[in-house]
Design an enzyme around this catalytic site. Structure first.
Site, short mmCIF file in Angstrom:
data_model
loop_
_atom_site.label_atom_id
_atom_site.label_comp_id
_atom_site.label_asym_id
_atom_site.label_seq_id
_atom_site.Cartn_x
_atom_site.Cartn_y
_atom_site.Cartn_z
N LYS A 87 -7.83 1.49 -2.85
CA LYS A 87 -7.44 1.06 -1.50
C LYS A 87 -7.63 2.21 -0.48
CE LYS A 87 -5.16 -1.27 1.73
NZ LYS A 87 -5.71 -2.42 2.38
N LYS A 100 -1.69 5.17 8.63
CA LYS A 100 -0.90 5.27 7.40
C LYS A 100 -1.82 5.46 6.19
CE LYS A 100 1.57 2.30 4.15
NZ LYS A 100 1.90 0.95 3.76
N THR A 135 0.87 -1.18 0.00
CA THR A 135 0.00 0.00 0.00
C THR A 135 0.90 1.23 0.00
OG1 THR A 135 -1.68 -1.16 1.27
CG2 THR A 135 -1.83 1.23 1.22
P1 NAD Z 1 5.86 -6.06 7.14
O1 NAD Z 1 6.62 -4.92 7.73
O2 NAD Z 1 5.54 -7.25 7.99
O3 NAD Z 1 6.65 -6.61 5.85
C1 NAD Z 1 7.41 -5.82 4.99
C2 NAD Z 1 8.68 -6.59 4.68
O4 NAD Z 1 9.47 -5.86 3.73
C3 NAD Z 1 9.59 -6.82 5.90
O5 NAD Z 1 9.87 -8.20 6.02
C4 NAD Z 1 10.83 -5.99 5.59
O6 NAD Z 1 12.01 -6.56 6.15
C5 NAD Z 1 10.83 -6.04 4.09
N1 NAD Z 1 11.63 -4.99 3.45
C6 NAD Z 1 11.72 -3.68 3.76
N2 NAD Z 1 12.55 -3.04 2.91
C7 NAD Z 1 13.01 -3.98 2.05
C8 NAD Z 1 13.89 -3.94 0.94
N3 NAD Z 1 14.49 -2.82 0.58
N4 NAD Z 1 14.13 -5.10 0.27
C9 NAD Z 1 13.54 -6.27 0.65
N5 NAD Z 1 12.67 -6.35 1.70
C10 NAD Z 1 12.42 -5.23 2.38
O7 NAD Z 1 4.53 -5.44 6.53
P2 NAD Z 1 3.20 -6.20 6.08
O8 NAD Z 1 2.22 -6.21 7.17
O9 NAD Z 1 3.57 -7.49 5.42
O10 NAD Z 1 2.64 -5.16 5.00
C11 NAD Z 1 3.22 -5.02 3.72
C12 NAD Z 1 2.38 -4.05 2.91
O11 NAD Z 1 1.04 -4.53 2.80
C13 NAD Z 1 2.30 -2.64 3.52
O12 NAD Z 1 2.36 -1.70 2.49
C14 NAD Z 1 0.94 -2.66 4.20
O13 NAD Z 1 0.36 -1.37 4.31
C15 NAD Z 1 0.14 -3.54 3.27
N6 NAD Z 1 -1.01 -4.23 3.89
C16 NAD Z 1 -0.88 -4.86 5.10
C17 NAD Z 1 -1.98 -5.51 5.66
C18 NAD Z 1 -1.86 -6.22 6.99
O14 NAD Z 1 -2.90 -6.56 7.57
N7 NAD Z 1 -0.65 -6.46 7.49
C19 NAD Z 1 -3.20 -5.52 4.99
C20 NAD Z 1 -3.30 -4.91 3.74
C21 NAD Z 1 -2.19 -4.26 3.21
#
Ligand code: NAD
Length: 295
Positions: A171, A246, A96
């Protein structure tokens, strides 16, 4: 079956990547966190040395990263995905992020002859694990058609919202409705308490009246009426306050850029900011009830 570079193996990314592997794709996982890479290896995923290295071997690149700057860095940074991918590779960003980032990265990618979609999701960690996510997809028809079988391995509802950036637009519009409606339902329950109206009675009446909405009937912010809602487990998420904040900030940023009036969205962003600043950023966003109730 495709070779898929999956970049960002966090709470959402790892279960999504597992579902791609389960569907028979070769999945090369990349993350900057050693712990998350270890969890991916345990799940049987291949380990990529870097985003660029994994992209160089892939037919499809999927990214699931925290926010816009990470997405810009992974795609457009030196030795990144755009610099290293093979001609014809399809890029799917499911993070997102702000609409502007989605459009800027898509322009850079398609300018080099790649196909690219913004495809953020709804459904949370549970939906990611079950493979039942909703994907809101922005980008060209050609990219969408090519991506569909990949997205279907991770989600149940796949909607092509329009051109580049419209997936992110969908979204943030959806989550703005949710943030506002959860605050509205919480305000009503707080008022009911003060007026001596039983919470269950308000629920029974409102859920069958014009106040009915998802925040009330599927995710009720007070304990009792909806046993599965986070209110029944001390507001453990679910969908955290800081995540909602966010998305509301992204909506405000987009509204300012586009000249759209979103006064209730602005108020909701301020309310969730207060909730976060009071130390409740990790609770479920329905904990806004506790603040409005005065706790
Ligand atoms: P998270 O922080 O658990 O996962 C993100 C991952 O990206 C981490 O493992 C981090 O180490 C990795 N990362 C960061 N920078 C990086 C890079 N340069 N190269 C490789 N990996 C890298 O977050 P999440 O909960 O999995 O959410 C991910 C996305 O999905 C976000 O944008 C969030 O807004 C969206 N989202 C989350 C949910 C939810 O319920 N968690 C629901 C809908 C959307």
């Amino acid at each position: 079956m495709s070779t898929i570079a999956f970049i960002g193996l966090g709470n959402m990314g790892l279960p999504m990547a597992k579902n791609l592997a389960k569907a028979g794709h070769r999945v090369i996982g990349v993350d900057v966190s050693e712990a998350n890479l270890a969890a991916a290896a345990e799940a049987g995923l291949e380990r990529g040395a870097s985003a660029g290295d994994a992209a160089a071997e892939a037919d499809v690149v999927v990214t699931m990263l925290p926010a816009g700057p990470h997405v810009r860095g992974v795609y457009l940074g030196e030795g990144g995905v755009v610099a290293r991918a093979k001609p014809g590779t399809l890029f799917i960003d499911s993070s997102t992020v702000d609409v502007e980032t989605a459009r800027a990265v898509e322009t850079a990618a398609t300018g080099k002859g790649f196909l690219m979609l913004d495809a953020p999701v709804s459904g949370g960690v549970g939906g990611a694990a079950a493979g039942t996510l909703t994907f809101m997809v922005g980008g060209s028809d050609a990219a969408f058609e090519k991506a569909k079988p990949v997205l279907e391995a991770m989600g149940k509802t796949i909607v092509h919202a329009g051109g580049p950036g419209t997936g992110q637009a969908a979204k943030i519009c959806n989550n703005m409705v949710l943030g506002i409606s959860m605050a509205a339902v919480s305000e009503a329950f707080a008022l009911a308490d003060k007026l001596g109206l039983d919470r269950q009675k308000l629920f029974d009446i409102s859920s069958k009246s014009s106040g009915q909405c998802w925040a009330l009937t599927s995710y009720c912010p007070v304990p009792g009426p909806v046993p599965t809602s986070p209110a029944n487990r001390d507001y453990q998420p679910g969908f955290a306050v800081d995540m909602m904040l966010k998305d509301l900030k992204l909506a405000q940023q987009a509204a300012h850029a586009a000249g759209a009036a979103t006064p209730l969205g602005a108020q909701a962003a301020a309310l969730y900011q207060m909730l976060s600043s009071s130390g409740r950023g990790n609770l479920d966003f329905s904990a806004i009830f506790t603040m409005l109730r005065g706790a």
